[in-house]
Design a protein around this motif. Structure first.
Motif, PDB file in Angstrom:
ATOM      1  N   LEU A   1       0.835  -1.207   0.000  1.00 50.65           N
ATOM      2  CA  LEU A   1       0.000   0.000   0.000  1.00 50.65           C
ATOM      3  C   LEU A   1       0.866   1.251   0.000  1.00 50.65           C
ATOM      4  O   LEU A   1       1.863   1.320   0.697  1.00 50.65           O
ATOM      5  CB  LEU A   1      -0.927  -0.023   1.217  1.00 50.65           C
ATOM      6  CG  LEU A   1      -1.952  -1.157   1.195  1.00 50.65           C
ATOM      7  CD1 LEU A   1      -2.605  -1.335   2.538  1.00 50.65           C
ATOM      8  CD2 LEU A   1      -2.988  -0.935   0.102  1.00 50.65           C
TER       9      LEU A   1
ATOM     10  N   ASP B   1      -8.909   1.013  -3.629  1.00 52.18           N
ATOM     11  CA  ASP B   1      -7.795   0.112  -3.924  1.00 52.18           C
ATOM     12  C   ASP B   1      -7.950  -1.200  -3.163  1.00 52.18           C
ATOM     13  O   ASP B   1      -7.604  -2.263  -3.675  1.00 52.18           O
ATOM     14  CB  ASP B   1      -6.465   0.794  -3.571  1.00 52.18           C
ATOM     15  CG  ASP B   1      -6.222   1.996  -4.475  1.00 52.18           C
ATOM     16  OD1 ASP B   1      -5.956   1.787  -5.671  1.00 52.18           O
ATOM     17  OD2 ASP B   1      -6.332   3.132  -3.992  1.00 52.18           O
ATOM     18  N   LEU B   2      -8.487  -1.108  -1.950  1.00 51.97           N
ATOM     19  CA  LEU B   2      -8.629  -2.289  -1.093  1.00 51.97           C
ATOM     20  C   LEU B   2      -9.858  -2.088  -0.217  1.00 51.97           C
ATOM     21  O   LEU B   2     -10.072  -0.978   0.287  1.00 51.97           O
ATOM     22  CB  LEU B   2      -7.396  -2.390  -0.203  1.00 51.97           C
ATOM     23  CG  LEU B   2      -6.886  -3.763   0.217  1.00 51.97           C
ATOM     24  CD1 LEU B   2      -6.470  -4.587  -0.986  1.00 51.97           C
ATOM     25  CD2 LEU B   2      -5.722  -3.603   1.180  1.00 51.97           C
TER      26      LEU B   2
ATOM     27  N   GLN C   1      -3.341   5.948  -1.662  1.00 50.26           N
ATOM     28  CA  GLN C   1      -4.251   4.873  -2.064  1.00 50.26           C
ATOM     29  C   GLN C   1      -5.475   4.920  -1.157  1.00 50.26           C
ATOM     30  O   GLN C   1      -5.421   5.440  -0.035  1.00 50.26           O
ATOM     31  CB  GLN C   1      -3.552   3.520  -1.996  1.00 50.26           C
ATOM     32  CG  GLN C   1      -2.635   3.291  -3.188  1.00 50.26           C
ATOM     33  CD  GLN C   1      -2.142   1.862  -3.267  1.00 50.26           C
ATOM     34  OE1 GLN C   1      -1.468   1.390  -2.365  1.00 50.26           O
ATOM     35  NE2 GLN C   1      -2.470   1.171  -4.344  1.00 50.26           N
ATOM     36  N   LYS C   2      -6.571   4.347  -1.639  1.00 51.67           N
ATOM     37  CA  LYS C   2      -7.845   4.437  -0.924  1.00 51.67           C
ATOM     38  C   LYS C   2      -8.216   3.064  -0.349  1.00 51.67           C
ATOM     39  O   LYS C   2      -8.451   2.124  -1.107  1.00 51.67           O
ATOM     40  CB  LYS C   2      -8.932   4.932  -1.875  1.00 51.67           C
ATOM     41  CG  LYS C   2      -8.611   6.306  -2.473  1.00 51.67           C
ATOM     42  CD  LYS C   2      -9.663   6.800  -3.437  1.00 51.67           C
ATOM     43  CE  LYS C   2      -9.781   6.043  -4.716  1.00 51.67           C
ATOM     44  NZ  LYS C   2      -8.681   6.211  -5.662  1.00 51.67           N
ATOM     45  N   VAL C   3      -8.240   2.992   0.978  1.00 44.53           N
ATOM     46  CA  VAL C   3      -8.575   1.740   1.658  1.00 44.53           C
ATOM     47  C   VAL C   3      -9.877   1.921   2.432  1.00 44.53           C
ATOM     48  O   VAL C   3     -10.021   2.854   3.225  1.00 44.53           O
ATOM     49  CB  VAL C   3      -7.451   1.307   2.624  1.00 44.53           C
ATOM     50  CG1 VAL C   3      -7.873   0.075   3.418  1.00 44.53           C
ATOM     51  CG2 VAL C   3      -6.166   1.018   1.862  1.00 44.53           C
TER      52      VAL C   3
ATOM     53  N   ASN D   1     -13.372  -3.783  -9.930  1.00 42.68           N
ATOM     54  CA  ASN D   1     -11.917  -3.976  -9.805  1.00 42.68           C
ATOM     55  C   ASN D   1     -11.393  -3.639  -8.413  1.00 42.68           C
ATOM     56  O   ASN D   1     -10.216  -3.866  -8.127  1.00 42.68           O
ATOM     57  CB  ASN D   1     -11.168  -3.146 -10.850  1.00 42.68           C
ATOM     58  CG  ASN D   1     -11.465  -3.636 -12.260  1.00 42.68           C
ATOM     59  OD1 ASN D   1     -11.637  -4.820 -12.481  1.00 42.68           O
ATOM     60  ND2 ASN D   1     -11.560  -2.718 -13.199  1.00 42.68           N
ATOM     61  N   SER D   2     -12.237  -3.065  -7.550  1.00 40.25           N
ATOM     62  CA  SER D   2     -11.826  -2.829  -6.166  1.00 40.25           C
ATOM     63  C   SER D   2     -11.553  -4.184  -5.524  1.00 40.25           C
ATOM     64  O   SER D   2     -12.375  -5.093  -5.611  1.00 40.25           O
ATOM     65  CB  SER D   2     -12.926  -2.098  -5.392  1.00 40.25           C
ATOM     66  OG  SER D   2     -13.176  -0.824  -5.948  1.00 40.25           O
TER      67      SER D   2
ATOM     68  N   ASP E   1     -14.385   3.596  -6.513  1.00 43.75           N
ATOM     69  CA  ASP E   1     -13.176   2.805  -6.786  1.00 43.75           C
ATOM     70  C   ASP E   1     -12.213   2.875  -5.604  1.00 43.75           C
ATOM     71  O   ASP E   1     -11.577   3.880  -5.384  1.00 43.75           O
ATOM     72  CB  ASP E   1     -12.486   3.278  -8.076  1.00 43.75           C
ATOM     73  CG  ASP E   1     -12.022   4.717  -7.996  1.00 43.75           C
ATOM     74  OD1 ASP E   1     -12.674   5.515  -7.303  1.00 43.75           O
ATOM     75  OD2 ASP E   1     -10.989   5.053  -8.597  1.00 43.75           O
TER      76      ASP E   1
END
Length: 195
Positions: free
Chosen positions: A39, A116-117, A43-45, A149-150, A114
């Motif tokens: 990570l 990332d995780l 990034q977007k968690v 796709n997430s 969207d």
């Protein structure tokens, strides 16, 4: 086994874990998560806020790491029967709701589709990534509305043993399951054991 049978078995298993076991196993899960996912800043968690005293994987150390490394953090909140995502930082005050879950005060969905995780709560996941939650369906609806796709990552104290027999067309499987001993991938990528 069907979901209601699995739910009973794994609620009982969680109840038997001591507070020290929850903390120790949660740390191993977090180490495995970091070993699998590199990570980076911004990034977007999306990460659930756990209730460790109810035997859930403790995600508060996850959040501290994300804040320290300037990873954007979004948390779930149920508003009018729907799971929305709110962005928080380390200064955001969290208030306990009627279920004993801490959450931010606002009710404004961030609008992001969207991530990332997405670190996902569960009671159990089988070897195909089929998740058994608490039976409300909030996450399946949430998953169906965001970018497919997430990456959806379940965290669990328990490895998969039983298959979930009553998977429905509305159930959205996980991409990965992280346990204290391994990271399982459900889409053809190699799984890693950390035993």
């Amino acid at each position: 086994m069907n979901k209601s049978e699995i739910r009973k078995v794994y609620l009982k298993k969680k109840e038997l874990l001591t507070e020290a076991e929850v903390q120790s196993l949660s740390e191993k899960i977090f180490e495995n998560l970091l070993s699998q996912f590199d990570l980076k800043e911004n990034q977007k968690v999306h990460c659930f806020l756990s209730i460790p005293e109810k035997g859930e994987v403790d995600t508060y150390s996850f959040l501290n790491y994300f804040f320290e490394n300037k990873i954007r953090v979004f948390v779930p909140k149920i508003v009018k029967g729907k799971l929305i995502a709110l962005e928080i930082n380390k200064e955001t005050p969290l208030i306990e709701n009627s279920w004993g879950i801490k959450e931010p005060a606002g009710n404004e969905d961030c609008g992001l589709k969207d991530f990332d995780l997405i670190i996902t709560p569960l009671l159990y996941a089988d070897q195909f990534g089929n998740r058994v939650g608490y039976g409300k369906g909030f996450y399946d609806r949430f998953f169906s509305e965001i970018n497919p796709n997430s990456i959806k990552v379940g965290v669990s104290f328990f490895p998969p043993f039983e298959n979930v027999d009553d998977v429905s067309e509305f159930d959205v499987p996980l991409n990965y399951l992280v346990t204290p001993t391994e990271v399982l991938s459900f889409f053809g990528l190699e799984s890693k054991s950390t035993k």
